[in-house]
Motif scaffolding. Structure first.
Motif, PDB file in Angstrom:
ATOM      1  N   ALA A   1       1.397  -1.543   0.091  1.00 46.12           N
ATOM      2  CA  ALA A   1      -0.181  -0.220  -0.069  1.00 46.12           C
ATOM      3  C   ALA A   1       0.768   1.555  -0.059  1.00 46.12           C
ATOM      4  O   ALA A   1       1.024   2.390  -1.041  1.00 46.12           O
ATOM      5  CB  ALA A   1      -0.927  -0.040   1.578  1.00 46.12           C
ATOM      6  N   ALA A   2       1.891   1.646   1.112  1.00 42.91           N
ATOM      7  CA  ALA A   2       2.804   2.369   0.732  1.00 42.91           C
ATOM      8  C   ALA A   2       3.266   2.634  -0.415  1.00 42.91           C
ATOM      9  O   ALA A   2       3.737   3.951  -0.799  1.00 42.91           O
ATOM     10  CB  ALA A   2       3.999   2.590   2.243  1.00 42.91           C
ATOM     11  N   VAL A   3       4.199   2.003  -1.298  1.00 43.01           N
ATOM     12  CA  VAL A   3       4.575   1.916  -2.396  1.00 43.01           C
ATOM     13  C   VAL A   3       3.340   1.922  -3.754  1.00 43.01           C
ATOM     14  O   VAL A   3       3.348   1.864  -4.638  1.00 43.01           O
ATOM     15  CB  VAL A   3       5.524   0.851  -2.973  1.00 43.01           C
ATOM     16  CG1 VAL A   3       6.296   0.964  -2.032  1.00 43.01           C
ATOM     17  CG2 VAL A   3       5.077  -0.866  -3.441  1.00 43.01           C
ATOM     18  N   GLY A   4       2.180   2.377  -2.977  1.00 37.98           N
ATOM     19  CA  GLY A   4       1.110   2.782  -4.392  1.00 37.98           C
ATOM     20  C   GLY A   4       0.497   1.808  -5.761  1.00 37.98           C
ATOM     21  O   GLY A   4      -0.308   1.754  -6.181  1.00 37.98           O
ATOM     22  N   ALA A   5       0.361   0.202  -4.994  1.00 35.96           N
ATOM     23  CA  ALA A   5       0.002  -1.025  -5.481  1.00 35.96           C
ATOM     24  C   ALA A   5      -1.525  -0.417  -4.844  1.00 35.96           C
ATOM     25  O   ALA A   5      -1.619  -0.437  -4.035  1.00 35.96           O
ATOM     26  CB  ALA A   5       1.044  -2.155  -5.148  1.00 35.96           C
TER      27      ALA A   5
END
Ligand SMILES: CC(C)(COP(=O)(O)OP(=O)(O)OC[C@H]1O[C@@H](n2cnc3c(N)ncnc32)[C@H](O)[C@@H]1OP(=O)(O)O)[C@@H](O)C(=O)NCCC(=O)NCCS
Length: 338
Positions: A139-143
């Motif tokens: 979630a943090a890397v934008g997936a």
């Protein structure tokens, strides 16, 4: 490449068993930290075969990240599908629990995303357990999270066995005109095309947006069987045949890792669309459990997973006594944006 103090190098586990074993230790530590306790253990032999041969026989690359002291502090296996899903890549990326939150995962991911882009891929997929570090990282890397994949397990005890005769009777009451057949190991040569056709019936199972189903033919069945043997796994198949046409119309398959003989790992269960509604899914699964009671008496539990929306399969598993143990999702990173 040096990033977060990590040097990332490609390796081939066949030539560098020492590095591969370090990656195995990392994966083992991650299993302990991130997975429900009832998941089957992974032996070094099975891990080696999977990282050397790749999953599904697709082209793949293994990379390991080391810190300044030379210690391996993370690794990834990148798979580049070559038959379908040509714009996609998938990755198994692992950082040991005692080295997390120091940017190592991010460094490995950037490296891996570059490798995938260089192969012309626009999407990178990875699986993570809900509420795990992997899900938070993704979630943090934008997936983007995909549909839930429900993992279930069945304690194969006396109560589970006692349910089988009643379930078989219920299935047989609806499946007149079909006969059962089973085999251990590779499928009979003269039924190979039919086995491939039943595999192809999985195409309408729920799956993530944008993912193409696998195209099955006899060659793919044989390649899958070869990999199963190389992974050190025994395979059992139960099939249902339509008596009038002689056609194979349903299949269920269970694998057993020879280093973990107490666990049956459920693979596909599929029924050809024209033959659904005859309780064949339940029938082949009950017959499989009966078969393994004598063919693989060390089995004490089974694990399976399927899409949360797959009501028919879930209903069958519930009748057999499977219970939910956890949820995974495939997270997808858009490589054209990141
Ligand atoms: C996922 C994994 C590779 C992350 O490795 P890592 O080296 O800890 O990752 P990073 O340090 O680069 O973390 C980057 C960001 O992700 C987020 N993140 C990572 N782990 C997290 C956690 N447990 N809780 C909340 N956020 C987390 C944070 O935003 C973090 O930045 P921050 O530390 O500055 O807050 C590691 O936890 C792992 O191996 N997990 C098991 C395997 C797995 O699920 N892999 C699938 C990945 S999709």
């Amino acid at each position: 490449m040096l990033d977060a103090g990590v040097e990332i190098k490609r390796f081939d586990g066949a030539d560098d068993p020492e590095r591969l074993e370090r990656c195995f230790r990392i994966v083992q530590a991650c299993i302990k930290a991130d997975q429900p306790a009832d998941q089957p253990p992974w032996s070094l032999a099975s891990f080696t075969a999977k990282w050397v041969e790749g999953f599904d026989g697709n082209p793949h690359e293994s990379w390991a990240g080391s810190d300044a002291s030379g210690e391996v502090v993370g690794c990834y296996l990148l798979t580049l599908p070559s038959r379908e899903n040509l714009s996609r890549a998938s990755v198994v990326l692992r950082v040991p629990p005692d080295r997390r939150r120091a940017g190592i995962g991010t460094a490995l991911l950037h490296h891996c995303a570059d490798r995938a882009r260089q192969s012309g891929r626009t999407q990178l997929a990875a699986d993570a357990w809900d509420e795990s570090s992997g899900a938070a990282f993704a979630a943090a890397v934008g997936a983007t999270a995909g549909i839930p994949n429900m993992h279930r397990s069945l304690r194969f005890d006396a109560a589970a066995r006692a349910r089988l005769p009643g379930l078989r009777r219920a299935a047989e009451a609806r499946s007149a005109g079909y006969s059962l057949q089973s085999w251990a190991g590779p499928a009979p040569e003269n039924q190979l095309e039919q086995v491939a056709a039943v595999h192809a019936a999985l195409a309408d199972a729920p799956r993530n947006v944008g993912v193409e189903p696998s195209v099955w033919d006899a060659d793919r069945v044989r390649r899958a069987e070869k990999l199963i043997a190389e992974y050190g796994m025994d395979s059992y198949t139960v099939a249902a045949r339509h008596d009038a046409s002689g056609q194979l119309v349903a299949i269920t398959q269970v694998l057993i890792d020879s280093s973990a003989p107490d666990c049956g790992i459920q693979q596909l269960t599929a029924v050809l669309p024209a033959h659904r509604g005859h309780r064949l899914g339940l029938l082949v699964k009950v017959a499989m459990l009966e078969l393994l009671t004598s063919a693989a008496p060390d089995i004490s539990y089974f694990v399976t997973d399927n899409a949360g929306a797959n009501d028919y399969m879930i209903n069958i598993n519930a009748q057999l006594g499977f219970e939910v143990s956890g949820v995974t999702r495939t997270w997808q990173l858009d490589l054209t944006q990141s």
